[in-house]
Design an enzyme around this catalytic site. Sequence first.
Site, PDB file in Angstrom:
ATOM      1  CE1 TYR A  74      21.536  45.071   4.624  1.00  0.00           C
ATOM      2  CE2 TYR A  74      19.641  46.418   4.059  1.00  0.00           C
ATOM      3  CZ  TYR A  74      20.622  46.045   4.955  1.00  0.00           C
ATOM      4  OH  TYR A  74      20.676  46.654   6.177  1.00  0.00           O
ATOM      5  CG  ASP A  88      19.243  33.675   9.422  1.00  0.00           C
ATOM      6  OD1 ASP A  88      19.623  32.563   9.835  1.00  0.00           O
ATOM      7  OD2 ASP A  88      19.189  34.681  10.165  1.00  0.00           O
ATOM      8  NE  ARG A 182      17.395  38.454  10.479  1.00  0.00           N
ATOM      9  CZ  ARG A 182      17.051  38.458  11.759  1.00  0.00           C
ATOM     10  NH1 ARG A 182      16.607  37.362  12.333  1.00  0.00           N
ATOM     11  NH2 ARG A 182      17.124  39.559  12.468  1.00  0.00           N
TER      12      ARG A 182
END
Length: 246
Positions: A74, A88, A182
């Site tokens: 990611y 988030d 997250r």
Amino acid sequence: MAKRRGLALDGVLLLDKPVGLSSNHALQRAKRTVDAAKAGHTGTLDPFATGLLVCCMGRATKISGAMLDADKTYLATLQFGEETDSGDLTGIVTAQAGPDFTGVDEAVLRVVLSRFQGTIEQIPPMYSALKRDGKPLYQYARAGIELDRPPRQVTIHRIELLECSGRQAVVEVACSKGTYIRTLAQDIGRALGCFAHLAALRRTHAGPFSLDRAVTLEALQGLPDPKQALLGLNELPAGLLPATRT
């Protein structure tokens, strides 16, 4: 009236999921566009996240087991100074740095990031699809209920700082299945003492597949024959499809 079934297509579509769509919504749009009878994806992206969504059509859905266990990579944008209940940018701010906070020092950030490489423990977020007594945790979270969650071991194979502006940083994270980026952002912010949350997330790799070969929904819908975007079963990396019994 009989339900329309679509074509018996077999193959994998590498989709670049846009921001704002759930993974299932993006999958269904892609399924309709190629006119496939059967489709599934191999790993959810949150609606705010973008990037590689591996969509399997027909017999290619048999790779799902292998893909759910696959490593992922990611690009994560960390926003420093605030923590949210969801981890988030869609959540409610629950903690903030003091008024004297002016940003994160890059050298300090590099040291902290190095502590998260390797096998670490994460407490899964309440805003997740993990189930307790048959209900996903996010349903409890939306009702204002927080439950104890045992920590889980995950592996961060690589975490690399790409950009740092003090208030934000972009990191590339290669990780094992089950890793919550997250939660990683939140834990990094706590280790820095200033709090943090994810401002953006983009998946670039899932197992042997890369975003480099992915197509956007808009581009897919604009193709004269969208079926041509599928990778055939003979094009899939070796070992993904279960052995066929003879």
